[in-house]
Motif scaffolding. Structure first.
Motif, PDB file in Angstrom:
ATOM      1  N   VAL A  30     -20.159  25.899  39.665  1.00 52.55           N
ATOM      2  CA  VAL A  30     -18.909  26.442  39.142  1.00 52.55           C
ATOM      3  C   VAL A  30     -18.318  25.444  38.148  1.00 52.55           C
ATOM      4  O   VAL A  30     -18.405  24.224  38.349  1.00 52.55           O
TER       5      VAL A  30
ATOM      6  N   TYR B  12     -26.531   1.667  44.882  1.00 52.86           N
ATOM      7  CA  TYR B  12     -25.368   2.293  45.511  1.00 52.86           C
ATOM      8  C   TYR B  12     -25.558   2.292  47.025  1.00 52.86           C
ATOM      9  O   TYR B  12     -26.324   3.079  47.562  1.00 52.86           O
TER      10      TYR B  12
ATOM     11  N   VAL C 162     -26.910  14.911  34.786  1.00 50.12           N
ATOM     12  CA  VAL C 162     -26.202  14.520  36.006  1.00 50.12           C
ATOM     13  C   VAL C 162     -25.772  13.057  35.867  1.00 50.12           C
ATOM     14  O   VAL C 162     -26.476  12.253  35.264  1.00 50.12           O
ATOM     15  N   GLY C 163     -24.611  12.722  36.400  1.00 53.48           N
ATOM     16  CA  GLY C 163     -24.145  11.335  36.357  1.00 53.48           C
ATOM     17  C   GLY C 163     -25.105  10.408  37.078  1.00 53.48           C
ATOM     18  O   GLY C 163     -25.714  10.792  38.081  1.00 53.48           O
ATOM     19  N   THR C 164     -25.247   9.199  36.548  1.00 50.84           N
ATOM     20  CA  THR C 164     -26.173   8.245  37.165  1.00 50.84           C
ATOM     21  C   THR C 164     -25.446   7.150  37.929  1.00 50.84           C
ATOM     22  O   THR C 164     -26.006   6.534  38.822  1.00 50.84           O
ATOM     23  N   GLY C 165     -24.212   6.862  37.540  1.00 49.27           N
ATOM     24  CA  GLY C 165     -23.508   5.742  38.139  1.00 49.27           C
ATOM     25  C   GLY C 165     -23.942   4.392  37.579  1.00 49.27           C
ATOM     26  O   GLY C 165     -23.451   3.354  38.020  1.00 49.27           O
ATOM     27  N   ARG C 166     -24.855   4.403  36.598  1.00 50.21           N
ATOM     28  CA  ARG C 166     -25.318   3.146  36.003  1.00 50.21           C
ATOM     29  C   ARG C 166     -24.159   2.444  35.292  1.00 50.21           C
ATOM     30  O   ARG C 166     -23.400   3.057  34.559  1.00 50.21           O
TER      31      ARG C 166
ATOM     32  N   ALA D 241     -19.390  21.745  37.625  1.00 52.54           N
ATOM     33  CA  ALA D 241     -18.984  20.647  38.503  1.00 52.54           C
ATOM     34  C   ALA D 241     -20.074  19.602  38.725  1.00 52.54           C
ATOM     35  O   ALA D 241     -19.806  18.400  38.714  1.00 52.54           O
ATOM     36  N   ASP D 242     -21.316  20.036  38.903  1.00 52.13           N
ATOM     37  CA  ASP D 242     -22.416  19.115  39.178  1.00 52.13           C
ATOM     38  C   ASP D 242     -22.634  18.119  38.045  1.00 52.13           C
ATOM     39  O   ASP D 242     -23.221  17.053  38.265  1.00 52.13           O
ATOM     40  N   PHE D 243     -22.203  18.456  36.837  1.00 53.14           N
ATOM     41  CA  PHE D 243     -22.453  17.626  35.665  1.00 53.14           C
ATOM     42  C   PHE D 243     -21.187  16.976  35.123  1.00 53.14           C
ATOM     43  O   PHE D 243     -21.217  16.322  34.078  1.00 53.14           O
ATOM     44  N   ALA D 244     -20.066  17.142  35.817  1.00 48.84           N
ATOM     45  CA  ALA D 244     -18.795  16.677  35.265  1.00 48.84           C
ATOM     46  C   ALA D 244     -18.759  15.151  35.158  1.00 48.84           C
ATOM     47  O   ALA D 244     -18.287  14.605  34.153  1.00 48.84           O
ATOM     48  N   SER D 245     -19.267  14.437  36.165  1.00 47.29           N
ATOM     49  CA  SER D 245     -19.266  12.978  36.039  1.00 47.29           C
ATOM     50  C   SER D 245     -20.280  12.541  34.984  1.00 47.29           C
ATOM     51  O   SER D 245     -20.065  11.548  34.289  1.00 47.29           O
TER      52      SER D 245
ATOM     53  N   ALA E 291     -14.230  13.322  38.859  1.00 46.83           N
ATOM     54  CA  ALA E 291     -15.424  13.239  38.016  1.00 46.83           C
ATOM     55  C   ALA E 291     -15.175  12.310  36.831  1.00 46.83           C
ATOM     56  O   ALA E 291     -16.018  11.489  36.465  1.00 46.83           O
TER      57      ALA E 291
ATOM     58  N   HIS F  93     -15.034   8.621  38.187  1.00 48.49           N
ATOM     59  CA  HIS F  93     -16.348   8.056  38.507  1.00 48.49           C
ATOM     60  C   HIS F  93     -17.199   7.869  37.255  1.00 48.49           C
ATOM     61  O   HIS F  93     -17.853   6.847  37.092  1.00 48.49           O
TER      62      HIS F  93
ATOM     63  N   LEU G  64     -16.075   2.935  43.604  1.00 45.52           N
ATOM     64  CA  LEU G  64     -17.462   3.394  43.776  1.00 45.52           C
ATOM     65  C   LEU G  64     -18.312   3.017  42.572  1.00 45.52           C
ATOM     66  O   LEU G  64     -19.435   2.527  42.725  1.00 45.52           O
ATOM     67  N   THR G  65     -17.791   3.244  41.354  1.00 43.48           N
ATOM     68  CA  THR G  65     -18.610   2.988  40.164  1.00 43.48           C
ATOM     69  C   THR G  65     -18.156   1.744  39.405  1.00 43.48           C
ATOM     70  O   THR G  65     -18.817   1.363  38.443  1.00 43.48           O
TER      71      THR G  65
END
Lengths: 349, 349
Positions: A207, A275, B145-149, B209-213, B248, B251, B293-294
């Protein structure tokens, strides 16, 4: 093994997927990426005829290997893509077997971000062979923005220290366990496998972000005061990619209770070396902290541990140690037993 | 008045918009509907060549009136729809001037709910004249997708106790203020008006939502060690509809610093009666908690107050009181002055 017949389905929002299924495993070598296939095997075994894997695959569901043509002769009506790559992509190497299934007379069902209908060779083959494509991750149209309005009925959400450690299994197990006690509980699916199992739901992660909490509100509508929706969680508030999905689900679900899912021994977020996994206590604390926004009475009912890689003694030990440490019921729903009954008790209080 | 020349833009950004702009005002008679045009005039005047209004319009930006053909001869590359009707619709009376701009060789840029590409006469004219349509609310394709790198360079994010209390204005003001000191800072836009002002960016709330970060990670790429990206925040971690968008962005931005934006006197979340506004301290605490977190070194640089409804004395008093209470620099960027210079000092340390 769980009995799919005990999972209630709301026939009014059934996606009417063609069954039985042939499970497609692609060339997967990482079991965690095949959780859709495993979930269907375990929770909807009556609708799974066999599996179809490419030559390089090492993961298996244990179901009988067969080609699409063989499966079609055995009565299969659809091939379900039972694996999910990071990002939800479909590699080119999967296109020939997908087309092969269509040619054999099977429909295709998938829950990835990439839509089957957007893959030209697949779309063209479906047209040529007169087959249907089901993209169950595509959310319904016209999802409203979340309101934060308190709804009637009770809700439980499974949350986690990471992805892929039992949030769906736990929600299914709790819903089944409560139903077995004669209680009014419904499993609510928020991801593609859950939707395949339950026959309805919304893939929250698909979504648009602005509407994600609104989608979670739609997922567990007003209900009788004693009714409990057991909502499948997604991701983790501590996941660098997906925490926003988890927060939207938490706020929109406005749960009275939550169960923290964890896999003993996992030390890093899956696919994100560097992480560190959060502690169960950290997850309880941040979930209460964030969840209070839409439900001031939110509390933790207990902990669900995925102990499938431990022997019985080690599993019993980690369950007992964790319970003593967090002062809450702790169980592995797959193992069941007294520990799981105590967790179910906590979900009814 | 802010100087747009001081807002740096990254020309390599694939989402960069064609400039300079002709601002289209339609037939608007209500200044509040032309906020986008006024924002561009105030913050991106170097990229605004003139304005084009229909005969019934009474609103003006004060820029030179000109036709699309005139603007094209003066070097304009796009006409920007600088007004928003209630409902975000495009009335039929706007179609001829939009087509006229395409015929004159201009691309079209808009950030409304209705997409230019979904208007058949506009789409057809763009095809005929070989022009491009930019629906800036539509995110770019293939967001990962976010990696957090951890990325190189430094980042500052504006966050808030609610929506609509100065997060964009604060980020623009800080970027401008630091640039005026000769520092290497870039404003990064996460919403449609900011994108028009900056000439690029991503509307984070429109990303799945899955790609927002992941989108937030794209927004502030690797940079020189001393470079500071000043990122426009969205929503609030305490907003029942939009907290997932805010998380998002937090992060994915992995900010070293954040500035909390607040409007003194606002007591409830806008449009959500019953949802009390969080305190500034609550926002600082949860932003650090989630942002760690990040970026383990995340800290609050200060507070930005929107005091536009207060007189000078009352504004000075609430700024001083807030600063004493939270022990951080507090300023209203619109008022500037010593307080704002101290906030800028905190953004460079």
């Amino acid at each position: 093994m769980p009995d799919a017949a005990l999972i209630q389905r709301d026939e009014s929002d059934s996606t009417a997927l063609p069954a039985p299924y042939l499970l497609f495993l692609g060339d997967t070598t990482e079991a965690a990426f095949a959780k859709t296939a495993f979930g269907l095997r375990d929770w909807a075994s009556d609708r799974c005829i066999g599996e179809y894997a490419l030559a390089d695959a090492t993961v298996t569901t244990g179901l009988e290997p067969m080609t699409p043509a063989h499966a079609a002769r055995r009565g299969a009506r659809a091939m379900v893509v039972g694996v999910a790559n990071p990002g939800g992509l479909i590699p080119d190497s999967w296109l020939p077997p997908l087309v092969e299934a269509l040619a054999a007379g099977l429909d295709l069902v998938a829950g990835m971000h990439v839509r089957l209908a957007d893959l030209e060779p697949v779309r063209e083959a479906a047209r040529r062979y007169g087959r249907k494509l089901f993209d169950i991750r595509t959310p319904p149209a016209n999802i409203p923005v979340g309101t934060g309005r308190k709804r009637s009925g009770r809700r439980l959400l499974t949350v986690g220290t990471d992805c892929a450690l039992g949030k769906k299994y736990t929600a299914l197990s709790i819903a089944r366990g409560l139903q077995a006690r004669g209680l009014d509980a419904t499993f609510r699916a928020s991801g593609q496998t859950g939707i395949l199992i339950a026959g309805g739901g919304i893939a929250i992660d698909s979504v648009v972000a602005d509407f994600a909490s609104g989608a979670a509100e739609l997922l567990s509508p007003d209900a009788d005061p004693d009714h409990l929706d057991v909502i499948e969680g997604q991701g983790s508030l501590f996941h660098p990619s997906y925490a926003a999905v988890s927060l939207a689900l938490l706020h929109g679900s406005q749960p009275d209770l939550f169960v923290v899912c964890h896999k003993p021994g996992r030390e890093q977020i899956l696919g994100h070396p560097g992480y560190a996994l959060p502690s169960i206590e950290d997850v309880i604390d941040l979930t209460i902290r964030a969840g209070r926004l839409t439900n001031g009475a939110i509390r933790c009912a207990g902990v669900s541990l995925a102990t499938n890689e431990l022997d019985d003694d080690a599993a019993a030990r980690v369950i007992a140690e964790t319970s003593a440490r967090v002062s809450l019921p702790v169980a592995d729903p797959v193992r069941g037993g007294e520990a799981f009954e105590r967790l179910l008790d906590a979900c009814t209080s």
